[in-house]
Design a protein around this motif. Structure first.
Motif, PDB file in Angstrom:
ATOM      1  N   ARG A 127       7.414  19.759 -14.155  1.00 35.99           N
ATOM      2  CA  ARG A 127       6.902  20.438 -15.349  1.00 35.99           C
ATOM      3  C   ARG A 127       5.585  19.840 -15.834  1.00 35.99           C
ATOM      4  NH1 ARG A 127      12.598  20.469 -16.338  1.00 35.99           N
ATOM      5  NH2 ARG A 127      12.528  18.576 -17.591  1.00 35.99           N
ATOM      6  N   SER A 128       5.085  18.829 -15.132  1.00 38.79           N
ATOM      7  CA  SER A 128       3.827  18.183 -15.503  1.00 38.79           C
ATOM      8  C   SER A 128       2.643  18.951 -14.920  1.00 38.79           C
ATOM      9  CB  SER A 128       3.810  16.744 -14.983  1.00 38.79           C
ATOM     10  OG  SER A 128       2.517  16.172 -15.074  1.00 38.79           O
ATOM     11  N   SER A 129       1.514  18.856 -15.598  1.00 44.29           N
ATOM     12  CA  SER A 129       0.300  19.497 -15.091  1.00 44.29           C
ATOM     13  C   SER A 129      -0.449  18.609 -14.100  1.00 44.29           C
ATOM     14  CB  SER A 129      -0.639  19.842 -16.257  1.00 44.29           C
ATOM     15  OG  SER A 129      -1.014  18.669 -16.958  1.00 44.29           O
ATOM     16  N   ALA A 130      -0.101  17.321 -14.045  1.00 50.37           N
ATOM     17  CA  ALA A 130      -0.760  16.402 -13.104  1.00 50.37           C
ATOM     18  C   ALA A 130       0.225  15.333 -12.663  1.00 50.37           C
ATOM     19  CB  ALA A 130      -1.991  15.770 -13.756  1.00 50.37           C
ATOM     20  N   PRO A 131       1.271  15.715 -11.926  1.00 52.05           N
ATOM     21  CA  PRO A 131       2.339  14.774 -11.576  1.00 52.05           C
ATOM     22  C   PRO A 131       1.966  13.840 -10.426  1.00 52.05           C
ATOM     23  CG  PRO A 131       2.811  16.922 -10.655  1.00 52.05           C
ATOM     24  CD  PRO A 131       1.559  17.078 -11.473  1.00 52.05           C
ATOM     25  N   SER A 132       2.475  12.609 -10.529  1.00 50.88           N
ATOM     26  CA  SER A 132       2.140  11.603  -9.522  1.00 50.88           C
ATOM     27  C   SER A 132       3.291  10.622  -9.351  1.00 50.88           C
ATOM     28  CB  SER A 132       0.874  10.849  -9.930  1.00 50.88           C
ATOM     29  OG  SER A 132       0.585   9.796  -9.033  1.00 50.88           O
ATOM     30  N   ILE A 133       3.556  10.268  -8.106  1.00 51.02           N
ATOM     31  CA  ILE A 133       4.541   9.246  -7.751  1.00 51.02           C
ATOM     32  C   ILE A 133       3.806   8.127  -7.034  1.00 51.02           C
ATOM     33  CG2 ILE A 133       6.552   8.718  -6.308  1.00 51.02           C
ATOM     34  CD1 ILE A 133       7.206  11.795  -6.522  1.00 51.02           C
ATOM     35  N   ILE A 134       4.055   6.889  -7.454  1.00 53.49           N
ATOM     36  CA  ILE A 134       3.439   5.743  -6.780  1.00 53.49           C
ATOM     37  C   ILE A 134       4.515   4.689  -6.536  1.00 53.49           C
ATOM     38  CG2 ILE A 134       1.750   3.870  -6.940  1.00 53.49           C
ATOM     39  CD1 ILE A 134       0.076   5.720  -8.709  1.00 53.49           C
ATOM     40  N   ALA A 135       4.555   4.167  -5.329  1.00 56.45           N
ATOM     41  CA  ALA A 135       5.471   3.081  -4.995  1.00 56.45           C
ATOM     42  C   ALA A 135       4.671   1.854  -4.588  1.00 56.45           C
ATOM     43  CB  ALA A 135       6.411   3.497  -3.863  1.00 56.45           C
ATOM     44  N   ILE A 136       5.154   0.699  -4.990  1.00 55.86           N
ATOM     45  CA  ILE A 136       4.512  -0.552  -4.601  1.00 55.86           C
ATOM     46  C   ILE A 136       5.226  -1.091  -3.365  1.00 55.86           C
ATOM     47  CG2 ILE A 136       3.830  -2.862  -5.309  1.00 55.86           C
ATOM     48  CD1 ILE A 136       2.522  -0.569  -6.907  1.00 55.86           C
ATOM     49  N   SER A 137       4.509  -1.169  -2.267  1.00 51.38           N
ATOM     50  CA  SER A 137       5.051  -1.743  -1.041  1.00 51.38           C
ATOM     51  C   SER A 137       4.429  -3.136  -0.866  1.00 51.38           C
ATOM     52  CB  SER A 137       4.762  -0.830   0.153  1.00 51.38           C
ATOM     53  OG  SER A 137       5.294  -1.375   1.335  1.00 51.38           O
ATOM     54  N   SER A 138       3.939  -3.439   0.300  1.00 53.54           N
ATOM     55  CA  SER A 138       3.375  -4.759   0.584  1.00 53.54           C
ATOM     56  C   SER A 138       2.693  -4.716   1.942  1.00 53.54           C
ATOM     57  CB  SER A 138       4.493  -5.808   0.616  1.00 53.54           C
ATOM     58  OG  SER A 138       4.053  -7.027   1.183  1.00 53.54           O
ATOM     59  N   VAL A 139       1.763  -5.623   2.166  1.00 51.21           N
ATOM     60  CA  VAL A 139       1.194  -5.740   3.505  1.00 51.21           C
ATOM     61  C   VAL A 139       2.270  -6.128   4.510  1.00 51.21           C
ATOM     62  CG1 VAL A 139      -1.163  -6.264   2.750  1.00 51.21           C
ATOM     63  CG2 VAL A 139       0.479  -8.128   3.068  1.00 51.21           C
ATOM     64  N   SER A 140       3.375  -6.712   4.030  1.00 50.32           N
ATOM     65  CA  SER A 140       4.493  -7.056   4.916  1.00 50.32           C
ATOM     66  C   SER A 140       5.204  -5.811   5.423  1.00 50.32           C
ATOM     67  CB  SER A 140       5.499  -7.957   4.192  1.00 50.32           C
ATOM     68  OG  SER A 140       4.912  -9.196   3.852  1.00 50.32           O
ATOM     69  N   GLY A 141       4.926  -4.662   4.799  1.00 49.37           N
ATOM     70  CA  GLY A 141       5.458  -3.411   5.286  1.00 49.37           C
ATOM     71  C   GLY A 141       4.545  -2.753   6.304  1.00 49.37           C
ATOM     72  N   ARG A 142       3.361  -3.313   6.475  1.00 46.26           N
ATOM     73  CA  ARG A 142       2.357  -2.735   7.386  1.00 46.26           C
ATOM     74  C   ARG A 142       2.252  -3.506   8.689  1.00 46.26           C
ATOM     75  NH1 ARG A 142      -4.001  -3.034   7.112  1.00 46.26           N
ATOM     76  NH2 ARG A 142      -4.547  -1.266   8.411  1.00 46.26           N
ATOM     77  N   GLU A 143       2.459  -4.828   8.636  1.00 45.94           N
ATOM     78  CA  GLU A 143       2.372  -5.623   9.849  1.00 45.94           C
ATOM     79  C   GLU A 143       3.373  -6.773   9.771  1.00 45.94           C
ATOM     80  OE1 GLU A 143      -1.681  -7.005   9.959  1.00 45.94           O
ATOM     81  OE2 GLU A 143      -1.194  -8.807   8.817  1.00 45.94           O
ATOM     82  N   SER A 144       3.722  -7.340  10.907  1.00 45.71           N
ATOM     83  CA  SER A 144       4.691  -8.432  10.954  1.00 45.71           C
ATOM     84  C   SER A 144       4.073  -9.709  10.395  1.00 45.71           C
ATOM     85  CB  SER A 144       5.151  -8.673  12.393  1.00 45.71           C
ATOM     86  OG  SER A 144       5.769  -7.525  12.915  1.00 45.71           O
ATOM     87  N   ASP A 145       4.855 -10.406   9.567  1.00 45.55           N
ATOM     88  CA  ASP A 145       4.418 -11.701   9.045  1.00 45.55           C
ATOM     89  C   ASP A 145       5.646 -12.523   8.701  1.00 45.55           C
ATOM     90  OD1 ASP A 145       5.365 -10.685   6.629  1.00 45.55           O
ATOM     91  OD2 ASP A 145       3.386 -10.304   5.797  1.00 45.55           O
ATOM     92  N   PHE A 146       5.475 -13.595   7.941  1.00 42.17           N
ATOM     93  CA  PHE A 146       6.595 -14.484   7.657  1.00 42.17           C
ATOM     94  C   PHE A 146       7.695 -13.802   6.845  1.00 42.17           C
ATOM     95  CE2 PHE A 146       4.553 -14.724   3.592  1.00 42.17           C
ATOM     96  CZ  PHE A 146       5.546 -15.115   2.693  1.00 42.17           C
ATOM     97  N   ALA A 147       7.372 -12.688   6.198  1.00 44.91           N
ATOM     98  CA  ALA A 147       8.353 -11.984   5.375  1.00 44.91           C
ATOM     99  C   ALA A 147       9.012 -10.817   6.108  1.00 44.91           C
ATOM    100  CB  ALA A 147       7.698 -11.486   4.088  1.00 44.91           C
ATOM    101  N   SER A 148       8.767 -10.698   7.417  1.00 46.31           N
ATOM    102  CA  SER A 148       9.456  -9.669   8.188  1.00 46.31           C
ATOM    103  C   SER A 148      10.956  -9.953   8.139  1.00 46.31           C
ATOM    104  CB  SER A 148       8.972  -9.670   9.635  1.00 46.31           C
ATOM    105  OG  SER A 148       7.600  -9.312   9.696  1.00 46.31           O
ATOM    106  N   GLY A 149      11.749  -8.898   8.185  1.00 49.65           N
ATOM    107  CA  GLY A 149      13.190  -9.038   7.996  1.00 49.65           C
ATOM    108  C   GLY A 149      13.608  -8.123   6.862  1.00 49.65           C
ATOM    109  N   PRO A 150      14.497  -8.550   5.998  1.00 47.41           N
ATOM    110  CA  PRO A 150      14.963  -7.681   4.910  1.00 47.41           C
ATOM    111  C   PRO A 150      13.827  -7.146   4.043  1.00 47.41           C
ATOM    112  CG  PRO A 150      16.346  -9.629   5.075  1.00 47.41           C
ATOM    113  CD  PRO A 150      15.204  -9.846   6.013  1.00 47.41           C
ATOM    114  N   TYR A 151      12.963  -8.035   3.596  1.00 48.65           N
ATOM    115  CA  TYR A 151      11.869  -7.652   2.700  1.00 48.65           C
ATOM    116  C   TYR A 151      10.872  -6.730   3.400  1.00 48.65           C
ATOM    117  CZ  TYR A 151       7.744  -8.161  -0.311  1.00 48.65           C
ATOM    118  OH  TYR A 151       6.643  -7.918  -1.107  1.00 48.65           O
ATOM    119  N   GLY A 152      10.354  -7.168   4.533  1.00 48.65           N
ATOM    120  CA  GLY A 152       9.336  -6.394   5.226  1.00 48.65           C
ATOM    121  C   GLY A 152       9.854  -5.049   5.703  1.00 48.65           C
ATOM    122  N   THR A 153      11.085  -5.004   6.180  1.00 54.50           N
ATOM    123  CA  THR A 153      11.648  -3.742   6.664  1.00 54.50           C
ATOM    124  C   THR A 153      11.807  -2.742   5.524  1.00 54.50           C
ATOM    125  OG1 THR A 153      12.830  -4.895   8.432  1.00 54.50           O
ATOM    126  CG2 THR A 153      13.617  -2.688   7.849  1.00 54.50           C
TER     127      THR A 153
END
Length: 252
Positions: A127-153
């Motif tokens: 019902r909004s005239s300018a609706p937007s959804i934004i989620a905060i992910s992480s660079v750990s969601g883009r490439e493998s690093d020390f946080a790969s695993g539960p968090y990164g996946t």
């Protein structure tokens, strides 16, 4: 540039500290009306009092891992605000070690809270005239690093989920985007803790960034607010990486 956000209605999870709080502040500075939540009732109360002079802000104590409580908060907030224009899923369990509990917590808190927030908000966004959804992910969601695993996946899954939303909701005029921060430093945050608890890891992390330093919550909040604004009306399905050139992958 006028971001055309004055009077818009914004709902955000995790608004008492770090990136989430900086996003609340940035929206308020643009004249938006903001509702936010966090688990700690005392922190919510203190944040609302601290930001009251900055604009129209309402905080609520909500555990986003509780689907029913999250949905109820969305409905209550939409009633108070008179609708919703933007929702921002910012909460993370920050559950990094590879344990059964952390897998369950990351999937429930990071991923499923995003899904549940969107589901609950969609009738109002439509019902909004300018609706937007934004989620905060992480660079750990883009490439493998020390946080790969539960968090990164979980963070990778968020990017995939929002990309699908962008395609599915485009015909309704609802935009969906992701912002993926790199290492972000603030007092009381995970990197401040690592700085004292594991200084070698901290030095390594800083050394990996070409800028020679970590980012700030404010540097992440600014692009979030831009993406939410009508000025960014043609941007949907994007994963905006905010990392000071930390990651090397080429997005194609």
């Amino acid at each position: 540039m006028d971001l055309q956000l004055s009077g818009t209605r914004v709902l955000l999870t995790g608004g008492t500290r770090g990136i989430g709080r900086a996003i609340v502040e940035a929206f308020l500075d643009e004249g938006a009306r903001v509702g936010f939540c966090a688990r700690d009732a005392d922190a919510v109360r203190a944040t609302q009092e601290a930001l009251a002079s900055r604009g129209d802000v309402t905080g609520s104590a909500v555990d986003v891992g509780d689907g029913a409580a999250l949905a109820a908060w969305v409905e209550e907030s939409a009633a108070v605000l008179g609708g919703l224009d933007t929702v921002v899923a910012s909460v993370s369990a920050l559950a990094i070690p590879d344990t059964e509990e952390n897998w369950l917590q990351s999937l429930n808190v990071d991923l499923m809270h995003t899904v549940r927030l969107v589901r609950a908000a969609l009738p109002h966004l439509e019902r909004s005239s300018a609706p937007s959804i934004i989620a905060i992910s992480s660079v750990s969601g883009r490439e493998s690093d020390f946080a790969s695993g539960p968090y990164g996946t979980a963070k990778t899954a968020i990017i995939g989920y929002v990309s699908g939303l962008a395609m599915q909701l485009a015909e309704k005029g609802i935009r969906a985007n992701v912002v993926s921060p790199g290492n972000t430093y603030f007092e009381g945050g995970v990197w401040a803790s690592i700085e004292t608890g594991d200084p070698e890891l901290f030095r390594t992390a800083v050394g990996l960034n070409p800028t020679g330093h970590m980012g700030t919550p404010q540097e992440v909040a600014a692009p979030v607010v831009f993406l939410a604004s009508p000025v960014a009306s043609r941007i949907s399905g994007a994963n905006l990486v905010v990392d000071g050139a930390l990651t090397r992958g080429i997005q194609v």
